[in-house]
Design an enzyme around this catalytic site. Structure first.
Site, short mmCIF file in Angstrom:
data_model
loop_
_atom_site.label_atom_id
_atom_site.label_comp_id
_atom_site.label_asym_id
_atom_site.label_seq_id
_atom_site.Cartn_x
_atom_site.Cartn_y
_atom_site.Cartn_z
N ASP A 118 0.85 -1.20 0.00
CA ASP A 118 0.00 0.00 0.00
C ASP A 118 0.88 1.24 0.00
O ASP A 118 1.71 1.40 0.89
CB ASP A 118 -0.89 -0.05 1.26
CG ASP A 118 -1.66 1.24 1.47
OD1 ASP A 118 -1.96 1.92 0.47
OD2 ASP A 118 -1.96 1.54 2.64
N ASN B 212 -0.60 4.55 -0.60
CA ASN B 212 -1.32 5.81 -0.33
C ASN B 212 -2.06 5.75 1.00
O ASN B 212 -3.02 6.48 1.23
CB ASN B 212 -2.26 6.18 -1.48
CG ASN B 212 -3.38 5.16 -1.63
OD1 ASN B 212 -3.29 4.05 -1.09
ND2 ASN B 212 -4.44 5.53 -2.31
N ASP C 198 -4.17 3.77 2.57
CA ASP C 198 -5.59 3.42 2.82
C ASP C 198 -5.72 1.96 3.28
O ASP C 198 -6.83 1.44 3.38
CB ASP C 198 -6.45 3.69 1.58
CG ASP C 198 -6.04 2.84 0.37
OD1 ASP C 198 -5.05 2.07 0.49
OD2 ASP C 198 -6.68 2.96 -0.69
N ASP D 237 -1.77 -1.35 -3.87
CA ASP D 237 -2.09 -0.61 -5.10
C ASP D 237 -1.01 -0.82 -6.15
O ASP D 237 0.03 -1.44 -5.88
CB ASP D 237 -2.30 0.87 -4.78
CG ASP D 237 -1.27 1.38 -3.77
OD1 ASP D 237 -0.08 1.23 -4.06
OD2 ASP D 237 -1.68 1.87 -2.68
N ASP E 239 -10.42 -16.58 -15.61
CA ASP E 239 -11.13 -16.97 -14.39
C ASP E 239 -12.29 -17.91 -14.72
O ASP E 239 -12.99 -17.70 -15.71
CB ASP E 239 -11.66 -15.69 -13.73
CG ASP E 239 -12.36 -15.97 -12.42
OD1 ASP E 239 -11.67 -16.28 -11.44
OD2 ASP E 239 -13.60 -15.90 -12.38
N GLU F 16 -8.28 -21.11 -15.49
CA GLU F 16 -8.60 -21.65 -14.16
C GLU F 16 -9.70 -22.69 -14.29
O GLU F 16 -10.82 -22.38 -14.71
CB GLU F 16 -9.07 -20.53 -13.23
CG GLU F 16 -9.19 -21.03 -11.80
CD GLU F 16 -10.44 -20.58 -11.06
OE1 GLU F 16 -10.53 -20.88 -9.87
OE2 GLU F 16 -11.33 -19.95 -11.67
C1 NOJ Z 1 -12.17 -18.02 -9.19
C2 NOJ Z 1 -11.37 -16.98 -8.47
O1 NOJ Z 1 -10.05 -17.45 -8.31
C3 NOJ Z 1 -12.07 -16.71 -7.17
O2 NOJ Z 1 -11.30 -15.92 -6.31
C4 NOJ Z 1 -13.39 -16.06 -7.49
O3 NOJ Z 1 -14.12 -15.86 -6.29
C5 NOJ Z 1 -14.21 -16.92 -8.44
N1 NOJ Z 1 -13.44 -17.45 -9.54
C6 NOJ Z 1 -15.32 -16.11 -9.04
O4 NOJ Z 1 -14.79 -15.18 -9.96
CA CA Z 2 -3.53 1.83 -1.26
#
Ligand code: NOJ
Ligand code: CA
Length: 549
Positions: free
Chosen positions: A28, A30, A32, A36, A207, A277
């Protein structure tokens, strides 16, 4: 049986090691309490020092953060929490200057329910974007269209009172599934890919890659006759079904062939890669995603090591099964941990985590290394008031929460571990061992996990046998040992791993060799291989051949 399909000219993603950054938790800048892009830029020199080749960034797109960025409202921008497109361009440029590649998380299966596409889609049945998502009528009586379940519990269908239909969400109801059977959706999502490739991105991690094509007739899933569950996760309602119809419809392969053509067109400029994935443990079905002509996903991610008991024989069986399922030329890969799984140090303990690191970085195939595993970070118990993960919130107390493995990276021994300023509350708690387990301390410690990970990465980088060589398992070794040979031309390296805490003796009908590296980092010596002694929790890399002359 040797598996020696060596690439003629290995590409960066075959030779290299991919490091996963979970941006919220890396650095991080900034104040918060959330990591980032500027923080990642600040740590690029660390990553080159460590010796990885590519960074996979978990999502950084604008998002309401219900699922911390996997719920996207704009695929072609950066969430202000992380920075902006100009900072992203700087990150890509600075990474490339250092020879590091950038892999973006690409989330094709679902958007946020706040995405303008979904807002339009749900506004009326007549809206031109209606068919961009999966809508269906209720069954007579009003119940959901079929028995499909959301990953995090309950029906995968949410009733929309305004338009009188259900929409599909494979995960949270705030994450509606896109309808990839609509050509306009496919084109829009391919434009997203072009957008990032044009910006210089080197690859995509897709994903939920298996989910984008469902049964067009929306048939029910059959029940799962095997109610045993997996090794490291509790059995949930979702596991009561065989997920035959809610994902992986055969039409999916055509989509990935098209996506591959898009990537290949860009690869003429510089090679791009797609990782997919998918949690598939039937290796034939998994391998199908490479494409019958190796014309689909370059590397369907292999979660085998995450799903099995940590035993030498089981791990060897897994590796052999994966190797046997691959078509000639298909390049393997291994995942040990990520932002969805318990950390390796927690799963197998700190001693075996070192053996696991040696395994990951010496198997044939591309490793993905999860941030923090290189310093031995473990899962952190999350106090109730800190819980963030929707998976934990939807099914509390089942141990399904993923916050424990997403805690901030431990850079040094100052309060908040150098992740954010001492006065700021980080978004997740810092592990309480951060004073000893951190980059600054471990860099100076000749025997630390970090020193081991870096030594392994360096040896792998300079040794073709380890990065692109063939793999041959060695049979006839003790039950608690896994021993294999990696070979490239005349270069032969033996990997010997002891999965137990007791000494083991391995007898090999081979000439002498030289131990180049032990997980204990205290051994570099010539040895006879007829009796190789491995101490408890020890793994070794041994250069084979008479090295004494
Ligand atoms: C797989 C991702 O790795 C996971 O973190 C996410 O919650 C689900 N797909 C839904 O996008
Ligand atoms: Ca930050």
């Amino acid at each position: 049986m040797a598996h020696d399909v060596q690439p003629q000219q290995p590409l960066w993603w075959q030779q290299g090691v991919i490091y996963q950054v979970y941006p919220r938790s890396f650095k991080d800048t900034n104040a918060d309490g959330i990591g980032d892009l500027t923080g990642i830029i600040a740590k690029l020199d660390y990553l080159t020092w460590l010796g990885v080749d590519a960074i996979w960034l978990s999502p950084i797109y604008p998002s309401p953060m219900i699922d911390f960025g996997y719920d996207i409202t704009d695929y072609t921008d950066i969430d202000p929490l992380f920075g902006d497109l100009a900072t992203f361009d700087t990150l890509v440029a600075q990474a490339h200057q250092r020879g590091l590649k950038i892999i973006m998380d690409y989330v094709p299966n679902h958007t946020s329910d706040q995405h303008p596409w979904f807002i339009q889609s749900r506004s009326s049945r007549a809206n031109p974007r209606r068919d961009w998502y999966v809508w269906a009528d209720p069954k007579p009586g009003g119940s959901p269209p079929n028995n499909w379940l959301a990953s995090w519990g309950g029906s995968a269908w949410e009733w929309d009172i305004t338009t009188g239909q259900y929409y599909l969400h494979s995960y949270h109801k705030a994450m509606p599934d896109l309808n990839w059977r609509n050509p306009a959706v496919k084109e829009a999502m391919f434009d997203v890919v072009r957008f990032w490739l044009d910006r210089g991105v080197d690859g995509l991690r897709i994903d939920s890659a298996q989910r984008i094509m469902k049964d067009p007739q929306l048939r029910d899933n059959p029940p799962n006759p095997d109610l045993r569950g997996t090794t490291y996760k509790s059995f949930t309602d979702y596991d009561t079904q065989l997920h035959l119809n809610d994902k992986g419809h055969p039409d999916i392969h055509e989509v990935y062939r098209e996506l591959r053509q898009l990537l290949d067109a860009y690869s003429i400029l510089s090679p791009r890669v797609a990782l997919g994935e998918m949690h598939i443990y039937d290796w034939k079905v998994w391998a199908r995603y490479y494409g019958l002509q190796l014309d689909e996903i370059h590397m369907p991610l292999n979660f085998g090591l995450v799903s099995i008991p940590w035993k030498a024989r089981t791990v060897q069986q897994l590796v052999d099964a994966v190797e046997a399922a691959l078509l000639p030329g298909a390049w393997p890969n291994y995942v040990l941990s990520n932002h969805d799984e318990p950390r390796i140090a927690t799963r197998v303990g700190p001693e075996q985590a070192r053996v696991a690191m040696l395994l990951l970085l010496t198997l044939r195939g591309t490793p993905t290394l999860y941030y923090g595993d290189e310093i031995g970070m473990h899962d952190v118990e999350i106090p109730p008031e800190y819980i963030q993960d929707p998976s934990e919130k939807s099914q509390p107390g089942k141990g399904l929460g993923r916050d424990p493995e997403r805690t901030p990276m431990q850079w040094d021994g100052t309060p908040n571990a150098g992740f954010c300023p001492p006065t700021v509350k980080p978004w997740l708690p810092i592990a309480d061992d951060y004073k000893q387990t951190n980059v600054a301390i471990e860099r100076e410690d000749r025997h630390s996990m970090l020193t081991l990970a870096r030594a392994l990465l360096q040896l792998r980088r300079t040794t073709p046998a380890l990065s692109v060589g063939s793999y041959t398992p060695i049979e006839g070794v003790p039950d608690d040992c896994f021993v294999y040979m990696r070979q490239f031309g005349k270069q032969r390296h033996l990997i010997a791993l002891n999965f137990s805490s007791n000494e083991q003796q391995v007898h090999l009908p081979k000439p002498g060799g030289r131990v180049l590296l032990s997980t204990h980092l205290d051994r570099e010596e010539s040895i006879e291989l007829n009796t190789l002694r491995l101490r408890g929790d020890e793994g070794c890399i041994i250069e084979v051949g008479d090295t004494r002359t």
